[in-house]
Design a protein around this motif. Structure first.
Motif, mmCIF file in Angstrom:
data_model
loop_
_atom_site.group_PDB
_atom_site.id
_atom_site.type_symbol
_atom_site.label_atom_id
_atom_site.label_comp_id
_atom_site.label_asym_id
_atom_site.label_seq_id
_atom_site.Cartn_x
_atom_site.Cartn_y
_atom_site.Cartn_z
ATOM 1 N N PHE A 12 9.367 57.346 1.998
ATOM 2 C CA PHE A 12 8.436 57.395 3.126
ATOM 3 C C PHE A 12 9.188 57.441 4.451
ATOM 4 C CE2 PHE A 12 5.947 55.139 6.388
ATOM 5 C CZ PHE A 12 4.831 55.960 6.438
ATOM 6 N N SER A 13 10.225 56.610 4.591
ATOM 7 C CA SER A 13 10.955 56.562 5.856
ATOM 8 C C SER A 13 11.693 57.868 6.124
ATOM 9 C CB SER A 13 11.952 55.394 5.845
ATOM 10 O OG SER A 13 12.945 55.577 4.851
ATOM 11 N N LEU A 14 12.349 58.439 5.092
ATOM 12 C CA LEU A 14 13.066 59.689 5.289
ATOM 13 C C LEU A 14 12.113 60.857 5.526
ATOM 14 C CD1 LEU A 14 15.939 59.425 2.650
ATOM 15 C CD2 LEU A 14 16.112 59.223 5.131
ATOM 16 N N THR A 15 10.987 60.880 4.815
ATOM 17 C CA THR A 15 10.007 61.955 5.016
ATOM 18 C C THR A 15 9.394 61.877 6.401
ATOM 19 O OG1 THR A 15 9.488 61.946 2.642
ATOM 20 C CG2 THR A 15 7.914 63.027 4.113
ATOM 21 N N LEU A 16 8.991 60.676 6.794
ATOM 22 C CA LEU A 16 8.409 60.502 8.129
ATOM 23 C C LEU A 16 9.415 60.845 9.214
ATOM 24 C CD1 LEU A 16 6.033 59.522 9.869
ATOM 25 C CD2 LEU A 16 6.966 57.197 9.685
ATOM 26 N N GLY A 17 10.670 60.415 9.026
ATOM 27 C CA GLY A 17 11.697 60.713 10.014
ATOM 28 C C GLY A 17 11.979 62.200 10.118
ATOM 29 N N THR A 18 12.015 62.894 8.973
ATOM 30 C CA THR A 18 12.289 64.332 8.984
ATOM 31 C C THR A 18 11.172 65.108 9.659
ATOM 32 O OG1 THR A 18 13.526 64.102 6.914
ATOM 33 C CG2 THR A 18 12.833 66.317 7.538
ATOM 34 N N VAL A 19 9.929 64.790 9.299
ATOM 35 C CA VAL A 19 8.783 65.498 9.879
ATOM 36 C C VAL A 19 8.709 65.274 11.387
ATOM 37 C CG1 VAL A 19 6.262 65.633 9.919
ATOM 38 C CG2 VAL A 19 7.463 65.455 7.735
ATOM 39 N N SER A 20 8.859 64.011 11.808
ATOM 40 C CA SER A 20 8.796 63.722 13.241
ATOM 41 C C SER A 20 9.991 64.326 13.979
ATOM 42 C CB SER A 20 8.734 62.204 13.471
ATOM 43 O OG SER A 20 9.870 61.557 12.905
ATOM 44 N N TYR A 21 11.148 64.428 13.298
ATOM 45 C CA TYR A 21 12.332 65.042 13.915
ATOM 46 C C TYR A 21 12.108 66.528 14.174
ATOM 47 C CZ TYR A 21 17.250 66.360 14.539
ATOM 48 O OH TYR A 21 18.434 66.857 15.027
ATOM 49 N N PHE A 22 11.474 67.201 13.211
ATOM 50 C CA PHE A 22 11.168 68.621 13.395
ATOM 51 C C PHE A 22 10.101 68.833 14.465
ATOM 52 C CE2 PHE A 22 12.815 69.481 8.944
ATOM 53 C CZ PHE A 22 13.866 70.275 9.381
ATOM 54 N N MET A 23 9.197 67.880 14.603
ATOM 55 C CA MET A 23 8.104 68.034 15.561
ATOM 56 C C MET A 23 8.532 67.741 16.989
ATOM 57 S SD MET A 23 4.954 66.340 13.404
ATOM 58 C CE MET A 23 3.806 66.548 14.765
ATOM 59 N N LEU A 24 9.642 66.994 17.140
ATOM 60 C CA LEU A 24 10.121 66.705 18.491
ATOM 61 C C LEU A 24 10.633 67.968 19.148
ATOM 62 C CD1 LEU A 24 12.052 63.344 17.957
ATOM 63 C CD2 LEU A 24 9.935 63.670 19.216
ATOM 64 N N GLU A 25 10.155 68.266 20.334
ATOM 65 C CA GLU A 25 10.575 69.447 21.061
ATOM 66 C C GLU A 25 11.574 69.052 22.140
ATOM 67 O OE1 GLU A 25 7.120 71.290 22.573
ATOM 68 O OE2 GLU A 25 6.302 71.812 20.610
ATOM 69 N N PRO A 26 12.512 69.931 22.487
ATOM 70 C CA PRO A 26 13.448 69.623 23.568
ATOM 71 C C PRO A 26 12.704 69.333 24.858
ATOM 72 C CG PRO A 26 14.149 71.572 22.357
ATOM 73 C CD PRO A 26 12.765 71.242 21.879
ATOM 74 N N VAL A 27 13.110 68.281 25.541
ATOM 75 C CA VAL A 27 12.455 67.871 26.772
ATOM 76 C C VAL A 27 13.363 68.180 27.945
ATOM 77 C CG1 VAL A 27 11.437 65.938 28.024
ATOM 78 C CG2 VAL A 27 11.301 66.011 25.536
ATOM 79 N N PRO A 28 12.876 68.862 28.983
ATOM 80 C CA PRO A 28 13.712 69.170 30.139
ATOM 81 C C PRO A 28 14.250 67.921 30.794
ATOM 82 C CG PRO A 28 11.636 70.412 30.184
ATOM 83 C CD PRO A 28 11.518 69.410 29.091
ATOM 84 N N GLU A 29 15.425 68.058 31.436
ATOM 85 C CA GLU A 29 16.055 66.904 32.063
ATOM 86 C C GLU A 29 15.196 66.346 33.195
ATOM 87 O OE1 GLU A 29 19.917 67.949 33.298
ATOM 88 O OE2 GLU A 29 20.686 68.308 31.257
#
Length: 308
Positions: free
Chosen positions: A136-153
């Motif tokens: 669960f932790s690795l799946t949740l972390g992977t999905v949320s990692y892919f969903m995170l978009e680069p944020v401008p400085e």
């Protein structure tokens, strides 16, 4: 770590560990005469060999992928699977240490007496819950990692609409939750190993002293086996400690966003995984009679074939 250095160090580790995994799996499936290994220990050792084999194969695939360009999602998925199989043995090692602790050390408290009587049920249920938590932790972390978009400085709350800001905040929250669960999963087996093997070693040491004072011989096969398993368990815990500490540090660095600076390509982490997995397998090969006698039997057969 440079890619060539990762490949140079990890390649022989993967090859050696895979060879031992195959030999030990054969020893488990076809034990020599006079050697018996019952569940739940047999089940845990099979899981250890299974996880280690697939981890090494995936690491070898990661080395091969260095030769050509591969998509980001494939690299990320491959690393997650390596962590999954490597960390899957964390709870196996912990439950094996608990199993031997309950088998060797006399228990006096009611709760520990109950656990000892129901060790199979406790072990199977605990193992399944551990694996669900890891998955669960690795799946949740992977999905949320892919969903995170680069944020401008120069990001501010006015740069994005309310929906995008809330979505980004939710993804970050889920990512941190996944890292916290991963951190918890990695920390508990490390503590369990140190405590259980330490208490077992202290008990056997005191038992040897009492036998020496009473002029009793410490030559019974069962007592020798217990001491060998305990000492090997302590060595295993010592080998397990650096990799588990690094894994805990990885989870902590992920939370603080510093991991991309320390190990951006995950080469250091995957090298730690390969080295620790090989050390873990070698410890089991020395401590478990089914592996020792199996290897001796294979060597004797090879000698006989060579003479013929």
């Amino acid at each position: 770590m440079e890619p060539w250095l990762f490949a140079l160090i990890s390649s022989p580790l993967c090859l050696t560990a895979t060879v031992f995994n195959i030999i030990f799996f054969f020893c488990l499936m076809r034990p020599v005469s006079g050697v018996t290994l019952r569940n739940p220990l047999r089940f845990l050792l099979i899981v250890v060999l299974f996880n280690s084999t697939f981890q090494q194969l995936l690491t070898a695939l990661a080395i091969i992928m260095l030769l050509f360009e591969s998509p980001f999602w494939l690299q990320t998925l491959l690393r997650v699977l390596i962590y999954q199989f490597f960390c899957g043995n964390f709870s196996c090692n912990a439950w094996i240490s608990i199993f031997y602790h309950m088998s060797i050390v006399p228990q006096h408290r009611a709760i520990f007496i109950w656990i000892r009587r129901n060790i199979r049920v406790v072990l199977y249920v605990g193992f399944v819950l551990n694996q669900i938590m890891l998955l669960f932790s690795l799946t949740l972390g992977t999905v949320s990692y892919f969903m995170l978009e680069p944020v401008p400085e120069n990001f501010t709350s006015h740069d994005l609409n309310t929906t995008s800001a809330e979505s980004l905040e939710l993804d970050l929250y889920l990512f941190h939750v996944a890292n916290f669960l991963y951190l918890l999963y990695c920390t508990c087996p490390m503590i369990t190993l140190l405590i259980s093997w330490g208490k077992t070693f202290v008990y056997l040491r005191e038992h040897i002293k009492k036998m020496g004072q009473s002029s009793e011989s410490f030559s019974q096969p069962q007592q020798k086996s217990q001491m060998r398993v305990t000492v090997t368990g302590m060595v295993q815990a010592a080998l397990f400690l650096p990799s588990s500490l690094w894994t805990v540090a990885v989870a902590a660095l992920f939370i603080t966003d510093l991991f991309e600076i320390v190990d951006p390509h995950r080469f250091i982490t995957m090298t730690f995984c390969s080295a620790s997995s090989l050390g873990n397998i070698l410890c089991f090969g020395f401590s478990q009679s089914v592996f020792r006698h199996g290897i001796v039997s294979v060597i004797n057969k090879l000698k006989m074939n060579a003479l013929c």
